[in-house]
Design an enzyme around this catalytic site. Structure first.
Site, PDB file in Angstrom:
ATOM      1  CE  LYS A   1      -0.726  -2.661  -1.597  1.00 29.19           C
ATOM      2  NZ  LYS A   1      -0.933  -1.293  -1.156  1.00 29.19           N
TER       3      LYS A   1
ATOM      4  CG  HIS B   1      -5.980  -0.474  -9.159  1.00 31.88           C
ATOM      5  ND1 HIS B   1      -6.292   0.812  -9.514  1.00 31.88           N
ATOM      6  CD2 HIS B   1      -5.081  -0.405  -8.163  1.00 31.88           C
ATOM      7  CE1 HIS B   1      -5.599   1.621  -8.744  1.00 31.88           C
ATOM      8  NE2 HIS B   1      -4.845   0.913  -7.924  1.00 31.88           N
TER       9      HIS B   1
ATOM     10  CG  HIS C   1      -1.410   1.081 -11.196  1.00 30.00           C
ATOM     11  ND1 HIS C   1      -1.768   0.168 -10.245  1.00 30.00           N
ATOM     12  CD2 HIS C   1      -0.612   1.974 -10.576  1.00 30.00           C
ATOM     13  CE1 HIS C   1      -1.212   0.497  -9.086  1.00 30.00           C
ATOM     14  NE2 HIS C   1      -0.512   1.595  -9.261  1.00 30.00           N
TER      15      HIS C   1
END
Ligand code: ARG
Length: 562
Positions: free
Chosen positions: A123, A126, A129
């Site tokens: 993933k 983004h 994080h």
């Protein structure tokens, strides 16, 4: 010297109150005309059976003033203390120019494990994080400064049913070329497609579960694909960590605990903590007013919480930590409260040394961020955007700056980190380029700019014998204010660690910068009188020292020119 402690000791001598207690009551009066320190006598009223103003009067009469105090006076129930400015200033300056100022040995022999960043593989990394990464690595540096041994762990989300879905999706719609070309964004595309298709055709979910079972059994094809996704993800994450200059001591993520799960389940069983509920195994937490902690799903799969319990046991055994800190978004509060409770129920007395450090949401000016749906902001884009914007500002304001590219990086990245660390953790963060890069605001660039100004004065002054400093020349109001701020630094570092709150340091750096800029405005530094100049230069040197140290605790560079 700890000024408050000196005063507390003097008060203790005339009242019998323990100095360690008295020190907690000492205040800094909001109005400097009331003194530099104040001691309220209310607490003593009960033990001494006298009215607070009477006690204040008695203290004044018996008081043996510490050296740095020039006078003391009674004001109602308070004893107000006035510092002898040149003694105070000299003492602060002598300590705060030293390289070790702000560090401590309070953590010697103790280990702190810090679990931060911890993105999910396959993933995109983004902005959500980012906060965990930035707060975690700041806490790592702060605790290290205080003498603790730190272990930084990136607890990657690299195991779970979602990877069964991803394998399914890849087998159906993926291609080696596309994944190699586009990396995580291609994995994301097929993962989203899987969700859309599974809504129409629920049997896809069974297929995905089948793949996850294969992963757990160590099936060749399943593991090879998973490893490939894993390595590709790590490569992308490391690009971001490089830009951020963030490091970890361990990348043991969820998959690392795959073979340690059975033992946990056995132990829970042996301790009579597991109950069955609709085919699943749970730990009941009703007595703690929480929903049950799910340990094994009805299809036999383990869960996020199971892996966290296994990880905590492993970390305790491996690192014998004094504290294990987890930095995640606030929406995981219940998850941590639940499994911390399970550890406690297992009878581990160290359950209390597990600490969840939550933070608020991150949003762009346009709304909440999510990886599953649109509006994905890749970290790399955000960081590069900030560097580009900084480069543009430098071109406009200071086109002749040497080493422009490097400075643009240091300032652009520093701005993002500072923005993330400036507000209390729990507050939501909104990204706004204009605010974050404002050189005059409460920003990273403002602090860096203040430091660059200090560096440039030091350079201009050249070699000056600082030992000839005349401290009475720096006892004016604005010099004194800077020294007062400088004096606060070590306590701020400790406070930031104890509250898991790096914003205590970022706010402090803004205060120190403001005090310094006022001092700089009020006092010419390069002057005829060498003794005066030496004293002022010492302040500049101390501020430079503390700003560089403080920024480095936040993981931010301090360019000498900008
Ligand atoms: N992977 C999780 C997420 O992205 C964060 C993991 C935090 N650490 C932990 N030990 N649970 O939300």
């Amino acid at each position: 010297m700890d000024f408050k402690m000196e005063i507390a000791t003097a008060i203790s001598a005339c009242t019998g109150m323990d100095a360690n207690e008295a020190v907690n009551y000492i205040e800094i009066p909001p109005d400097r005309k009331m003194g530099d320190y104040a001691f309220p006598c209310f607490r003593l009223a009960k033990t001494l059976r006298k009215a607070p103003p009477v006690i204040a009067q008695e203290i004044i009469e018996k008081l043996k003033k510490p050296d740095f105090i020039s006078s003391a006076e009674v004001k109602g129930a308070y004893v107000n203390f006035f510092a002898d400015k040149s003694v105070f200033v000299r003492n602060v300056i002598e300590r705060s120019v030293s390289a070790s100022y702000g560090s401590s040995d309070m953590g010697n022999g103790k280990t702190v494990v810090i679990d931060y960043s911890s993105p999910n593989i396959a993933k995109p990394f983004h902005v959500g994080h980012l906060r965990s990464t930035v707060i975690g690595s700041a806490l790592y540096k702060i605790y290290t400064e205080l003498g603790y041994k730190c272990v930084g762990i990136n607890h990657l989300g690299d195991w779970g049913t979602q990877f069964g879905k991803l394998i399914s999706a890849y087998k159906r719609w993926g291609s080696k070329e596309a994944v190699e070309r586009d990396g995580i964004s291609e994995l994301m595309r097929i993962y989203v497609k899987f969700h859309d298709e599974a809504e129409k055709e629920p049997s896809l979910n069974d297929e995905a579960r089948g793949w996850f079972v294969k992963m757990q059994e160590g099936d060749d094809e399943a593991i090879t694909l998973w490893k490939w996704f894993y390595e590709m993800s790590i490569r992308e994450f490391e690009r971001v960590y490089d830009i951020l200059d963030v490091k970890f001591d361990s990348y043991a993520g969820e998959s690392f605990y795959n073979d340690k799960m059975d033992a946990v389940v056995e132990e829970l069983k042996a301790k009579n903590l597991l109950t069955e509920s609709n085919g699943a195994q749970i730990v009941d937490l009703e007595d703690s007013n929480m929903p049950p902690c799910l340990i094994i799903r009805s299809d036999g799969g383990t869960l996020y919480a199971t892996r966290d319990i296994a990880a905590a046991l492993y970390r305790k055994k491996t690192y014998d930590f004094d504290k294990c800190i987890y930095i995640t978004a606030i929406d995981q509060n219940l998850h941590f409260a639940q499994w911390f409770k399970v550890i406690e129920k297992m009878g581990y007395d160290w359950a209390g040394s597990l600490v969840h450090v939550p933070f608020g949401l991150v949003s762009l000016e346009s709304g909440k961020l999510s990886t599953r749906h649109g509006n994905v902001v890749l970290m790399e884009e955000l960081l590069k955007g900030s560097i580009d914007e900084t480069r543009r500002i430098i071109e406009e304001k200071n086109p002749d700056l040497p080493d422009k590219e490097n400075v643009a990086k240091q300032v652009g990245i520093g701005a993002v980190k500072f923005n993330d660390l400036y507000n209390g953790r729990i507050k939501d963060v909104v990204f706004s380029w204009s605010r974050m890069l404002n050189f005059d605001g409460e920003t990273g660039p403002y602090v860096q700019y203040t430091n660059a100004r200090a560096c440039s004065v030091l350079k201009k002054a050249g070699d000056v014998d600082l030992s000839q400093a005349e401290y009475s020349a720096v006892s004016d109001e604005s010099s004194f204010e800077v020294c007062r701020e400088l004096n606060n630094f070590p306590a701020k570092v400790i406070d930031a660690a104890e509250k898991y709150e790096p914003s205590i340091i970022s706010r402090y750096l803004v205060d120190l910068s403001q005090a310094f800029n006022k001092f700089y405005h009020d006092n010419p530094i390069i002057v005829e009188d060498k003794k005066v100049m030496a004293a002022r230069l010492l302040i500049v040197k101390a501020v430079n020292n503390v700003l560089v140290k403080g920024l480095s605790l936040l993981g931010i560079s301090a360019p000498e020119q900008m």
